[in-house]
Structures are given as structure tokens and as C-alpha cells.
Design a protein around this motif. Structure first.
Motif: not given
Length: 533
Positions: A336-339, A379-382, A387-390, A422-424
Motif C-alpha cells: 500500500x502507499x500514499x502521498x 494492509x492499507x494506509x493514508x 501531512x501530520x498523521x499517518x 478511505x480518508x475524507x
């Protein structure tokens, strides 16, 4: 005598009824509205204040004259006249007679009056009188030492000393009145812009209670607000068939101008959303050796990440569709990945235990890593937009929210296996799909003890992905194993719409963040459906 007595006895109840009717009529004229909940006197005061704030001074003055009501209370009007006349003894006496005024507010108001009084005495050269008020009156007030010391410093250093003419003095007194208007509570003063606040509160309440509200347009005050189902996407407006196998993932870009999809046919496709709403293929990305499980847009939409199932992560340049870098290898299989919001850093989680999470730049240089013997598979991340919270999903049932700067961590444990995250859009909430056929919404800040729950869709065997959508992320959409797409209003646990069209499991949905009436869904039937109105 008997006749007169009889007449007197008969007329007394009648007069009493008339008197009671008169009193009742008078009382009824003092309240307004069908529910008789609005005090007429206060209603008129609020209207007068509104007229003044809108610049309709003559109309406000006429209403005051006709109604005999002022937007200020009688007590404040007296205080106002005394301040403008410089009657400081009268001001202090009046303020001390105000009823239902808490001690702190009274002390703060007295401080303002004493301050103005002292400054005027200094201006006239009455230094001893100014010092007497400072020592005897101001020092006795419970307004905090700093305020008293600052005022004393002004007096002793003569910072504000100077001969003031009448216009300057009048201006300072009017400034004092404005400060008191902000300080004193109702009923002495009607809060600033009270009518606008009341109307706005009602409008917001009607919007919040409107199940389908999904428009940035202003709401009319002339009718009660209510939207129809045409405000959200419920009709298939296009079917995309370029993929040759199951479509596992779909996501609109942050600008809403592009769509990216990935498939078990080992390809990812970048699509362009045209001005008329039609969607056309822009680039087909061919490099993965295994099915492509998901994609991730950079916040500036110039780059796209594609992740092969149990394989590597690839970075693509969007405009030309060229491959820029490959992340991971046999020692680190990206799951999984996120920017991060700067579009220069990305975070990746390994689908293998102990490999942990890596923070990379776009050239593959490791900036930071979270790994260790006790690190479970990711399994998943956001990443939140600031940029403060992973936010990470570990070991099926565990959610961890990590503050990147402080390393402070909060853990949420679910009872059933989590398949996706999923993030709002505002980063304040996130949803997780569970194989118990529920979607849970949590707040990132950690104020909630329990999640909001949404049910109705079918999920027990496969990875199903949901998303926020619509204006202010008011809606939640999800795929389902029964071939349908489900839409909820966040306030309701049951779906408000169920969309039919696909012939196999709907794996993923994505709501266009700019076109609030456009939704995409990806299915095992090898198609992507675009939903609109």
C-alpha cells in the motif's frame, strides 16, 4: 336595592371575563409565531439592529420611533448618554446596578470606564485624581494584574498624555461604547449580527437535514429547503470497456480532471475527464508483470503511483505517461502507499511482516522508516492532507494513527477484519470496510469512542473499497459483492440509493472531488461505470 344588587352581581363576572380577555389579548400580542415562542420585543430589537448593521439607519430609526423599542436596552441607553456626557460617577453607578451581570463581566466593564476616565483626567492635567482612581478603584478590580500594571505604566510614563480637543474625546468615548457593546451580554445588548446568525443557523439546519443536498448554490430564504435525488449520481452515463480483465481499483485525481484505473490484466489506465463530462483514455501504463492492485495520485496530479499485486511500486509522469521510477524489490514488496501533501514524498507499507513502512522521495531515497520485529504487515494506509498523521491498517483488525512529527500513536481495534481504508477530503474522518458487511467511520482527532456504522451492502469474501464524496464529503459510496453500488448520507446508517448496472462484484468506487455529481465504479465484469444525473 335588590334590583341594583342583582345587576351588580350579574355584571361582575362579565367584567372579570372582559378584563381577563383583555389581559390575554395583551399577552398574546407580546409573542409571535405559530408556536408562540418568539418575544415580540426581542424580535423587533433584532430587526432594528439588523437594519443598522446593513446601513439602513433611517429605516431603523423610524422603526424605533414607531415601535417605541430600541436595539439597546434602557439600561444601556442610560449608560450611553452618561458616557457621551462624561458623567463618570453616573456611569459607574449605573453599571453597578445592572442586574444579572456576572462579576467578571462587570469588573471588565468598570475597568474600561475607569481607563477612559483616567485618560481624560490626564489629558486635562488632573494627575492626582487620575492616580487616585488608579490606586483606589482600578486596583480593587479583579481583572488580572497584567491589565492593571499596563494601565499603571501608561499613567506613570505618560504615554497617552496629551491635550485632546472635543472631537478626539468624543471619538474615544464612542470607542468605549463599542468595546462595551462587545463585552456586555444580552439582554443589555443584542449580539452583533444576531438576525443573520439566526437565519444562517436555520439554513444550515435545513441543509444538514436534507438527505440529498449536494450543491454549492445559495439556498433561498423564501421556501423551506429540500433537494431531490437528482443532486447525486444515480444513472449510468458512460461505460468504459478498455480493460481486458477484472477492474480492481479506480480513483479520480484531486483536480477531478483525470481518472486512473487498475486491473488484473496487469495494466493501469489514465483517463481524461473532458469539459462535457465524457471520459476518454489518455495513457495505458504497461510495465507490471502482475495484476495492478491500486493506484495513488500525487496531490498536484502530476504523478501517479501504481502498485502490482505482491510486486513493486511504479511512479509515472501523468502528462506523457512515462515511467519515472520503480520502488521495492524482492526484499520489500509494497502492499500500500500514499502521498504527502508536497507531492515530493511518498510512504509505502510492506505486505510482509517486519518489513514495516518506508518514507521515500520520488527518486527512491529512504527518508525515514518504521520497521522492527514486532511490526505486522500493512494492509492499507493514508496520509492526512496536512501531512501530520499517518493512518495504517495492520493485521486485519488494527488501526493505528501515527503523528509523523511526534511519533505519538493511537490504536483502534475492530472486531472484524478490515479490507480497506478511505480518508475524507478534509482529513477529519476516515472509513474502513469490514468483512462483517459494515462500514465504520472514525474521526482522526480521536474524540469519538464509537464509530458511525453503515450497513446494507454485501461483503464477506473480497476486498471492497468505499469512498467519501459529494459536497463537503457528505456522502459515502461503496462497492458490493452483489453487483451493486451503495450510497449513504453520512447521517444515516442505511443507504439512500442502490445503483444497479454491473453484472459482477463491484470492487471499488471513486467520487469526483470537483464534479460532485460524478461517480466511478470498478467491477469484476471488466468495466468501469460512470454515474451521473
Amino acid at each position: 336595592m335588590g334590583v341594583f344588587e342583582c345587576e351588580r352581581l350579574e355584571s361582575s363576572p362579565k367584567r372579570l371575563r372582559i378584563f381577563r380577555t383583555s389581559m390575554s389579548s395583551e399577552a398574546s400580542r407580546m409573542v409571535l409565531g405559530a408556536k408562540r415562542l418568539i418575544k415580540k420585543h426581542e424580535f423587533v430589537r433584532v430587526i432594528i439592529q439588523c437594519l443598522y448593521s446593513l446601513g439602513f439607519d433611517e429605516s431603523a430609526s423610524c422603526l424605533e420611533l414607531e415601535s417605541g423599542i430600541s436595539d439597546k436596552s434602557l439600561e444601556f441607553e442610560l449608560l450611553k448618554s452618561q458616557i457621551l456626557a462624561g458623567n463618570w460617577d453616573g456611569c459607574i453607578h449605573t453599571l453597578r446596578t445592572f442586574k444579572d451581570l456576572v462579576d467578571d463581566t462587570r469588573a471588565s466593564a468598570l475597568f474600561l470606564i475607569f481607563k477612559q476616565c483616567i485618560l481624560e483626567y490626564l489629558s486635562r492635567g488632573d494627575y492626582s485624581l487620575a492616580l487616585t482612581i488608579l490606586r483606589k478603584e482600578v486596583s480593587a478590580l479583579e481583572v488580572g494584574r497584567d491589565k492593571v500594571h499596563n494601565l499603571a505604566h501608561s499613567v506613570l510614563s505618560l504615554e497617552e498624555l496629551g491635550k485632546n480637543d472635543d472631537s478626539v474625546v468624543l471619538g474615544l468615548r464612542k470607542k468605549l461604547l463599542r468595546e462595551l457593546e462587545h463585552l456586555l451580554p444580552p439582554p443589555f445588548i443584542v449580539p452583533e449580527k444576531r438576525l443573520e446568525h439566526l437565519v444562517e443557523t436555520i439554513v444550515l439546519a435545513q441543509i444538514d437535514s436534507c438527505v440529498y443536498h449536494n450543491s454549492p448554490d445559495l439556498v433561498s430564504l423564501c421556501v423551506d429547503h429540500s433537494c431531490g435525488r437528482d443532486q447525486i449520481p444515480t444513472k449510468t452515463i458512460q461505460i468504459l470497456t478498455e480493460h481486458k480483465n477484472e477492474v480492481w481499483f479506480v480513483q479520480f485525481s484531486n483536480s477531478g480532471k483525470y481518472l486512473a484505473s487498475s486491473s488484473s490484466d496487469c495494466t493501469a489506465i489514465i483517463w481524461e475527464v473532458l469539459e462535457d463530462g465524457k471520459i476518454t483514455p489518455k495513457h495505458t501504463l504497461l510495465s507490471h508483470q502482475k495484476p495492478v492492485s491500486f493506484v495513488a495520485w500525487s496531490p498536484d496530479d502530476t504523478k501517479l503511483l501504481t502498485c502490482g499485486n505482491m510486486e513493486v511500486l511504479k511512479l509515472w509522469e501523468v502528462e506523457m505517461g512515462t515511467l519515472k521510477h520503480t520502488f521495492g524489490d524482492h526484499t520489500f514488496i509494497v502492499g500500500s502507499c500514499a502521498w504527502f501533501p508536497d507531492s515530493k514524498r511518498l510512504v509505502c507499507g510492506s505486505s510482509e511482516p517486519e518489513k514495516g513502512i518506508c518514507l521515500w522521495d520520488c527518486d527512491g531515497n529512504e527518508i525515514k522508516a518504521w520497521r522492527g520485529m514486532r511490526m505486522p504487515k500493512v494492509l492499507d494506509l493514508a496520509v492526512t492532507p496536512d501531512g501530520e498523521n499517518l493512518i495504517c491498517i495492520f493485521c486485519d483488525k488494527e488501526i493505528r494513527i501515527l503523528n509523523v512529527g511526534t511519533n505519538a500513536e493511537r490504536v483502534i481495534l475492530e472486531e472484524h477484519s478490515i479490507t480497506s481504508l478511505s480518508l475524507s477530503g478534509d482529513g477529519e474522518f476516515f472509513i474502513v470496510n469490514l468483512n462483517s458487511q459494515e462500514i465504520h467511520m472514525w474521526d482522526v482527532a480521536g474524540k469519538w469512542e464509537k464509530p458511525m456504522k453503515y450497513t446494507g451492502h454485501k461483503q464477506s469474501k473480497y476486498v471492497i473499497r468505499s469512498c467519501f464524496g459529494g459536497l463537503t464529503s457528505k456522502f459515502i459510496a461503496s462497492g458490493s459483492e452483489n453487483t451493486q453500488v451503495y450510497i449513504w448520507n453520512r447521517r444515516n446508517s442505511r443507504p439512500i440509493e442502490v445503483l444497479s448496472g454491473h453484472s459482477m462484484t463491484v470492487n471499488c468506487v471513486s467520487w469526483n472531488p470537483r464534479r460532485h455529481r460524478m461517480l466511478a465504479s470498478a467491477s469484476d465484469d471488466q468495466t468501469i461505470r460512470i454515474w451521473g444525473t
